[in-house]
Scaffold this active site. Structure first.
Site, PDB file in Angstrom:
ATOM      1  N   CYS A 294      -1.383  -1.186 -21.725  1.00  0.00           N
ATOM      2  CA  CYS A 294       0.036  -1.391 -21.969  1.00  0.00           C
ATOM      3  C   CYS A 294       0.824  -1.531 -20.670  1.00  0.00           C
ATOM      4  O   CYS A 294       0.420  -1.055 -19.626  1.00  0.00           O
ATOM      5  CB  CYS A 294       0.668  -0.246 -22.771  1.00  0.00           C
ATOM      6  SG  CYS A 294      -0.329   0.276 -24.148  1.00  0.00           S
TER       7      CYS A 294
ATOM      8  N   LYS B 203      -5.466  -8.764 -19.857  1.00  0.00           N
ATOM      9  CA  LYS B 203      -5.902  -9.243 -18.543  1.00  0.00           C
ATOM     10  C   LYS B 203      -6.387  -8.077 -17.687  1.00  0.00           C
ATOM     11  O   LYS B 203      -7.381  -8.175 -16.995  1.00  0.00           O
ATOM     12  CB  LYS B 203      -4.735  -9.954 -17.861  1.00  0.00           C
ATOM     13  CG  LYS B 203      -5.044 -10.487 -16.473  1.00  0.00           C
ATOM     14  CD  LYS B 203      -5.951 -11.687 -16.562  1.00  0.00           C
ATOM     15  CE  LYS B 203      -6.284 -12.277 -15.210  1.00  0.00           C
ATOM     16  NZ  LYS B 203      -7.524 -13.086 -15.309  1.00  0.00           N
TER      17      LYS B 203
HETATM   18  C1  AGP Z   1     -12.902 -12.102 -17.622  1.00  0.00           C
HETATM   19  O1  AGP Z   1     -12.711 -13.344 -18.186  1.00  0.00           O
HETATM   20  C2  AGP Z   1     -12.431 -10.954 -18.365  1.00  0.00           C
HETATM   21  N1  AGP Z   1     -11.127 -11.080 -18.839  1.00  0.00           N
HETATM   22  C3  AGP Z   1     -12.836  -9.573 -17.887  1.00  0.00           C
HETATM   23  O2  AGP Z   1     -14.193  -9.486 -18.014  1.00  0.00           O
HETATM   24  C4  AGP Z   1     -12.428  -9.115 -16.461  1.00  0.00           C
HETATM   25  O3  AGP Z   1     -13.121  -9.854 -15.514  1.00  0.00           O
HETATM   26  C5  AGP Z   1     -12.735  -7.609 -16.321  1.00  0.00           C
HETATM   27  O4  AGP Z   1     -11.955  -6.898 -17.233  1.00  0.00           O
HETATM   28  C6  AGP Z   1     -12.508  -7.094 -14.922  1.00  0.00           C
HETATM   29  O5  AGP Z   1     -11.186  -7.252 -14.499  1.00  0.00           O
HETATM   30  P1  AGP Z   1     -10.793  -7.064 -12.995  1.00  0.00           P
HETATM   31  O6  AGP Z   1     -11.474  -8.119 -12.199  1.00  0.00           O
HETATM   32  O7  AGP Z   1      -9.305  -7.194 -12.961  1.00  0.00           O
HETATM   33  O8  AGP Z   1     -11.255  -5.691 -12.569  1.00  0.00           O
END
Ligand code: AGP
Length: 588
Positions: free
Chosen positions: A2, A583
């Site tokens: 959130c 994200k």
């Molecule tokens: C990738 O397409 C994903 N949305 C997800 O796997 C992401 O890479 C993962 O949550 C890690 O995020 P970060 O690189 O911000 O740590």
């Protein structure tokens, strides 16, 4: 997870909240809400869905000088209007927005119910709102301290009290919270990108504050006032504009060439001497999701070019497993956002074991950057779409440059040239994947196979496609098909074959043909065009432009990203905001 935003100002406070919520939407977007306050008048609006829906629904509360807002990624309780924040306590005395997870929520709920309190939502946050309302201390900050002393877990909280003047009470533990103030406005937010230009404060764990227009007072858990220094403002995760693109994801894929050029440029400024001085014997690369796939690629580079024992570890696994990490271990934490909770926890564990800590992140002011001895820049520029694209390519390029720099100066400069040339090659390699996508969009399950680095590309391609098309995708090393998964291959099962390494090309082809013999439809991404006699084996063949072998993986993932994007569109989904995801994953 959130995102939260709070504002104290003279007018239009709802607009600041809406703007801010749009910027922290990357933290979750299943429902959204706002509470406006004018003296003792409180107006709460919330809805399932995205911020534009809330904006349409919300009318300004005349004279409102305070507002708190929230964009949710559900952890406790279904995605519903009632579970959306802000959450009110008894008689709306306190209204709260919260980011994090209250781990002892069940116990608190039982205790509060015994006291006669009634829960109206399924959220853990309601326990906070009810705890705040339980006492009548002489100062609301005492209510805050008393309430949060009962909480286990993580929280960034912004709260307003009905009977108090126009101010926001806030507290932070293990979830990010930042504060800003000038003469006209005071703001709180999960990310400083929500603030106007100017320096800001970063709250640390166990700190609280009271924000009034033109003035923020900080407290520790003993209720004593504390002085804090401001941080420099580095606005890098600005709300990028989609420009002429229909979606951020497409724009970000197309930004790969520029991003790769930036990686080459920024790596020229990295102090590799400082990294060499860390004196390590083995390397662990740690991340989640796409970043974990970069870790796999990086580990392979370390083994191949430096003959160093290197392995990739899921951050969420490192937290609870017995990996051997000590003072001679170099731990490289990779994270686009720099805020991934699992990665932060793994970093803290590695730090406690006295490992050397490098982070490789896209956000220089992030938590992960601030906890590291050395920070390497991913240099991708803002990445808004949930599916990571250009950041992955930058991570892989950066890890290649890192290993070459540690090998020798000569290798490093050669690699810089290679990455710069690769950037130019990618400019001309945005292939039309529309027809291929039409075919793939009809499938229920899809397999990706490859060997070595191509297996890693297969993993990343499968993650990308499943993430935004909701098709069941599975990647496996080509040679593993026959050890079980082959039983799932039926007539017309799609198998996407990735082959960028000449030395194992024939082996990969053998595995692919074993699948074809059981009815699979094959699709090929290869470093060379198939021979005429091979053509009939494949429904689709794409040969990659020429590039140094270790960087071919960056070329191979580009059409896979475009394929995923197209499939998502064909299926009528929003590729920028896939269901159930966010994200930045800031909870465990
Ligand atoms: C990738 O397409 C994903 N949305 C997800 O796997 C992401 O890479 C993962 O949550 C890690 O995020 P970060 O690189 O911000 O740590």
């Amino acid at each position: 997870m959130c995102g939260i935003v709070g504002v104290v100002c003279d007018e239009n406070c709802q607009d600041y909240i809406f703007e801010g919520l749009k910027l922290v939407q990357y933290r979750g977007y299943d429902s959204v809400g706002i509470c406006q306050k004018n003296g003792e008048q409180l107006k709460i609006d919330k809805t399932k869905g995205l911020i534009d829906k809330l904006i349409t629904k919300t009318t300004p509360l005349p004279g409102a000088k305070v507002a708190i807002g929230h964009t949710r990624w559900a952890t406790h309780g279904a995605v519903s209007e009632e579970n959306a924040h802000p959450i009110e306590g008894k008689n709306k005395e306190w209204v709260v927005v919260h980011n994090g997870i209250i781990e002892n929520y069940q116990q608190l709920m039982c205790d509060l119910q015994k006291e006669g309190e009634v829960f109206k939502t399924q959220t853990d946050t309601e326990a906070i709102a009810l705890l705040l309302s339980l006492n009548n201390f002489d100062s609301p900050i005492k209510n805050m301290i008393w309430a949060i002393k009962h909480l286990k877990g993580s929280y960034a909280i912004c709260a307003v009290k009905k009977q108090e003047e126009n101010c926001i009470y806030a507290a932070k533990y293990k979830s990010p919270l930042y504060a800003f103030c000038n003469d006209e406005i005071a703001m709180l937010a999960s990310d400083p990108i929500c603030f106007p230009e100017g320096d800001y404060y970063k709250l640390e764990d166990g700190e609280l504050c009271v924000a009034k227009k033109g003035n923020i007072v900080f407290y520790n858990m003993r209720g004593e006032e504390i002085q804090k220094t401001k941080q420099r403002f580095q606005k890098i995760r600005a709300m990028a504009d989609k420009g002429d693109y229909q979606h951020f994801m497409l724009k970000e894929i197309y930004e790969t060439p520029e991003a790769l050029k930036r990686v080459a440029k920024n790596f020229l400024n990295v102090d590799f001497g400082a990294i060499k001085k860390l004196k390590f014997k083995n390397v662990k690369l740690i991340g989640c999701g796409t970043a974990y796939h970069s870790c796999l690629m990086g580990a392979a580079y370390f083994r191949k070019y430096l003959k160093i024992d290197a392995e990739a570890i899921f951050a969420s696994e490192l937290r609870y497993d017995d990996y051997v990490i000590g003072p001679h271990t170099l731990c490289i934490f990779i994270s686009q956002s720099g805020e991934t909770a699992d990665t932060i926890a793994a970093l803290e564990k590695a730090k406690a074991k006295k490992a050397k800590i490098i982070s490789f992140t896209n956000v220089p002011y992030s938590t992960i950057a601030s906890l590291s001895q050395i920070v390497l820049p991913i240099s991708a520029g803002p990445e808004i779409a949930v599916a990571s694209t250009k950041a992955y390519s930058c991570q892989v390029a950066g890890l290649y440059l890192l290993t070459q720099a540690l090998k020798s100066e000569k290798h490093f400069y050669k690699a810089i040239k290679q990455v710069s040339e690769l950037a130019q090659t990618t400019e001309k390699f945005f292939v039309n994947m529309a027809d291929f996508a039409q075919d793939i969009a009809q499938k229920q399950k899809i397999y990706f196979i490859g060997k070595g680095s191509d297996y890693i590309t297969a993993l990343e391609a499968a993650l990308k496609l499943k993430e935004i098309s909701y098709i069941n995708c599975w990647a496996l090393p080509a040679g593993e098909l026959k050890h079980g998964t082959l039983s799932l291959i039926e007539s017309k099962t799609p198998v996407i074959v990735i082959s960028t390494n000449k030395s194992v090309h024939e082996k990969v082809m053998n595995s692919a043909l074993e699948a074809k013999s059981r009815g699979a439809k094959l699709y090929l991404i290869s470093y060379k065009p198939p021979q005429i006699c091979e053509l009939e084996n494949f429904e689709f063949c794409l040969s990659l432009p020429k590039a140094p072998q270790p960087l071919l993986c960056i070329l191979a993932i580009l059409p896979m990203q475009l394929l995923s994007y197209n499939v998502s569109l064909i299926k009528g989904y929003d590729p920028d905001k896939p269901r159930n995801l966010a994200k930045s994953v800031t909870v465990e």
